[in-house]
Design a protein around this motif. Structure first.
Motif, PDB file in Angstrom:
ATOM      1  N   LEU A   1      16.881   6.563  11.308  1.00  0.00           N
ATOM      2  CA  LEU A   1      16.889   7.310  10.054  1.00  0.00           C
ATOM      3  C   LEU A   1      18.247   7.180   9.359  1.00  0.00           C
ATOM      4  O   LEU A   1      18.325   6.939   8.150  1.00  0.00           O
ATOM      5  CB  LEU A   1      16.568   8.780  10.323  1.00  0.00           C
ATOM      6  N   CYS A   2      19.324   7.328  10.135  1.00  0.00           N
ATOM      7  CA  CYS A   2      20.678   7.199   9.581  1.00  0.00           C
ATOM      8  C   CYS A   2      20.921   5.794   9.047  1.00  0.00           C
ATOM      9  O   CYS A   2      21.567   5.613   8.009  1.00  0.00           O
ATOM     10  CB  CYS A   2      21.720   7.498  10.656  1.00  0.00           C
ATOM     11  N   SER A   3      20.417   4.823   9.771  1.00  0.00           N
ATOM     12  CA  SER A   3      20.611   3.434   9.380  1.00  0.00           C
ATOM     13  C   SER A   3      20.069   3.181   7.979  1.00  0.00           C
ATOM     14  O   SER A   3      20.788   2.697   7.099  1.00  0.00           O
ATOM     15  CB  SER A   3      19.925   2.507  10.384  1.00  0.00           C
ATOM     16  N   LEU A   4      18.807   3.531   7.764  1.00  0.00           N
ATOM     17  CA  LEU A   4      18.217   3.232   6.460  1.00  0.00           C
ATOM     18  C   LEU A   4      18.838   4.086   5.360  1.00  0.00           C
ATOM     19  O   LEU A   4      19.065   3.600   4.244  1.00  0.00           O
ATOM     20  CB  LEU A   4      16.703   3.417   6.490  1.00  0.00           C
ATOM     21  N   LEU A   5      19.165   5.338   5.663  1.00  0.00           N
ATOM     22  CA  LEU A   5      19.795   6.176   4.645  1.00  0.00           C
ATOM     23  C   LEU A   5      21.167   5.619   4.266  1.00  0.00           C
ATOM     24  O   LEU A   5      21.516   5.551   3.078  1.00  0.00           O
ATOM     25  CB  LEU A   5      19.920   7.614   5.144  1.00  0.00           C
TER      26      LEU A   5
ATOM     27  N   ILE B   1       9.903   5.654   8.624  1.00  0.00           N
ATOM     28  CA  ILE B   1      11.266   6.095   8.331  1.00  0.00           C
ATOM     29  C   ILE B   1      11.377   6.505   6.863  1.00  0.00           C
ATOM     30  O   ILE B   1      11.952   7.558   6.531  1.00  0.00           O
ATOM     31  CB  ILE B   1      12.279   4.989   8.670  1.00  0.00           C
ATOM     32  N   VAL B   2      10.828   5.695   5.971  1.00  0.00           N
ATOM     33  CA  VAL B   2      10.864   6.024   4.543  1.00  0.00           C
ATOM     34  C   VAL B   2      10.159   7.358   4.294  1.00  0.00           C
ATOM     35  O   VAL B   2      10.666   8.228   3.567  1.00  0.00           O
ATOM     36  CB  VAL B   2      10.210   4.904   3.711  1.00  0.00           C
ATOM     37  N   ARG B   3       8.998   7.531   4.891  1.00  0.00           N
ATOM     38  CA  ARG B   3       8.220   8.756   4.664  1.00  0.00           C
ATOM     39  C   ARG B   3       8.975   9.990   5.145  1.00  0.00           C
ATOM     40  O   ARG B   3       9.007  11.018   4.462  1.00  0.00           O
ATOM     41  CB  ARG B   3       6.862   8.632   5.365  1.00  0.00           C
ATOM     42  N   TRP B   4       9.602   9.886   6.304  1.00  0.00           N
ATOM     43  CA  TRP B   4      10.339  11.037   6.824  1.00  0.00           C
ATOM     44  C   TRP B   4      11.585  11.328   5.994  1.00  0.00           C
ATOM     45  O   TRP B   4      11.923  12.494   5.767  1.00  0.00           O
ATOM     46  CB  TRP B   4      10.681  10.816   8.298  1.00  0.00           C
ATOM     47  N   LEU B   5      12.265  10.299   5.533  1.00  0.00           N
ATOM     48  CA  LEU B   5      13.415  10.538   4.654  1.00  0.00           C
ATOM     49  C   LEU B   5      12.979  11.249   3.380  1.00  0.00           C
ATOM     50  O   LEU B   5      13.666  12.161   2.898  1.00  0.00           O
ATOM     51  CB  LEU B   5      14.110   9.217   4.315  1.00  0.00           C
TER      52      LEU B   5
ATOM     53  N   ASP C   1       0.809  -1.215   0.000  1.00  0.00           N
ATOM     54  CA  ASP C   1       0.000   0.000   0.000  1.00  0.00           C
ATOM     55  C   ASP C   1       0.846   1.270   0.000  1.00  0.00           C
ATOM     56  O   ASP C   1       0.308   2.376   0.065  1.00  0.00           O
ATOM     57  CB  ASP C   1      -0.939   0.014   1.209  1.00  0.00           C
ATOM     58  N   TYR C   2       2.170   1.122  -0.074  1.00  0.00           N
ATOM     59  CA  TYR C   2       3.050   2.293  -0.043  1.00  0.00           C
ATOM     60  C   TYR C   2       4.149   2.101  -1.091  1.00  0.00           C
ATOM     61  O   TYR C   2       5.203   1.535  -0.808  1.00  0.00           O
ATOM     62  CB  TYR C   2       3.646   2.458   1.352  1.00  0.00           C
ATOM     63  N   PRO C   3       3.911   2.558  -2.317  1.00  0.00           N
ATOM     64  CA  PRO C   3       4.847   2.299  -3.418  1.00  0.00           C
ATOM     65  C   PRO C   3       6.287   2.743  -3.146  1.00  0.00           C
ATOM     66  O   PRO C   3       7.229   2.056  -3.554  1.00  0.00           O
ATOM     67  CB  PRO C   3       4.238   3.076  -4.589  1.00  0.00           C
ATOM     68  N   LEU C   4       6.478   3.876  -2.470  1.00  0.00           N
ATOM     69  CA  LEU C   4       7.843   4.325  -2.218  1.00  0.00           C
ATOM     70  C   LEU C   4       8.575   3.360  -1.292  1.00  0.00           C
ATOM     71  O   LEU C   4       9.752   3.047  -1.506  1.00  0.00           O
ATOM     72  CB  LEU C   4       7.855   5.734  -1.624  1.00  0.00           C
ATOM     73  N   ALA C   5       7.894   2.868  -0.272  1.00  0.00           N
ATOM     74  CA  ALA C   5       8.515   1.893   0.625  1.00  0.00           C
ATOM     75  C   ALA C   5       8.884   0.624  -0.133  1.00  0.00           C
ATOM     76  O   ALA C   5       9.928   0.008   0.131  1.00  0.00           O
ATOM     77  CB  ALA C   5       7.583   1.569   1.789  1.00  0.00           C
TER      78      ALA C   5
END
Length: 222
Positions: free
Chosen positions: A144-148, A185-189, A24-28
């Motif tokens: 946030l740093c981890s996923l980036l 996390i994806v949304r905030w990035l 339901d979240y294409p960017l994720a």
């Protein structure tokens, strides 16, 4: 540190389960697909030590304007406010780029980004003395740093899945809490323009100070 050991047999069913929970979240989905694009044969519990990957990490740090120190952070700091110690695993080195991008402007030139002594740094007293961000805010920034950082590994063609597993993004599988955290996390990035619409990392830097940033984070229950 990975909490639960993962091998290929364990990972094989986890990937489609987690991916399906992001439908339901294409960017994720795009982010997840980038992270899992390269899955190495063999051990999934050890980060890459490939010198080519380390060289890529050093070059990425240079591109962000880091000074480069060819030292072990155990004898120094991981980040001394201007320079990064580079004798560490490529994934850990690239993670420092994520820290640089996500630190509040006032912490960007502080020892270990004002987070206290990092696990690789050797000068604990000095780093801890200038710590200004503590839990739970520190844990938010670390995530946030981890996923980036993981997305930078994917961008460089490295096996980003190893850091994704090592940093426990799939711990708990596709349960609602785990998937919800990943999506947030994806949304905030993306909202900070640290990733683009394709899930690729950008070279932007966070501009918001800690007081308002974390107040907004904890008020965001969507």
């Amino acid at each position: 540190m990975m909490l639960t050991p993962v091998d290929h047999e364990t990972l094989r069913p986890l990937l489609p389960q987690f991916r399906g929970a992001l439908s339901d979240y294409p960017l994720a989905l795009k982010v997840f697909d980038r992270v899992t694009a390269v899955i190495p044969d063999g051990d999934l519990m050890t980060l890459s030590t490939d010198e080519r990957h380390r060289a890529d990490g050093v070059e990425l740090c240079r591109q962000f304007g880091f000074g480069i120190l060819d030292v072990d952070p155990k004898s120094h700091f991981t980040w001394d406010g201007q320079n990064v110690a580079t004798r560490m695993e490529p994934s850990v080195l690239i993670h420092e780029v994520g820290h640089y991008q996500l630190a509040a402007p006032e912490r960007r030139a502080v020892l270990d980004f004002g987070l206290g002594c990092g696990p690789e740094s050797g000068k604990r007293e000095e780093a801890d003395a200038v710590q200004t961000l503590f839990c739970p805010e520190r844990d938010v920034e670390e995530a946030l740093c981890s996923l980036l950082g993981i997305l930078w590994e994917a961008e460089l063609g490295h096996p980003a899945i190893l850091a994704f597993l090592e940093q426990n993004w799939m711990e708990g599988g596709a349960n609602l809490q785990n998937v919800g955290h990943f999506k947030k996390i994806v949304r905030w990035l993306r909202d900070m323009e640290l990733i683009d619409d394709g899930g690729r990392p950008t070279r932007n830097l966070r501009s918001e100070g800690d007081d308002t940033f974390f107040a907004r984070w904890f008020a965001d229950n969507s």
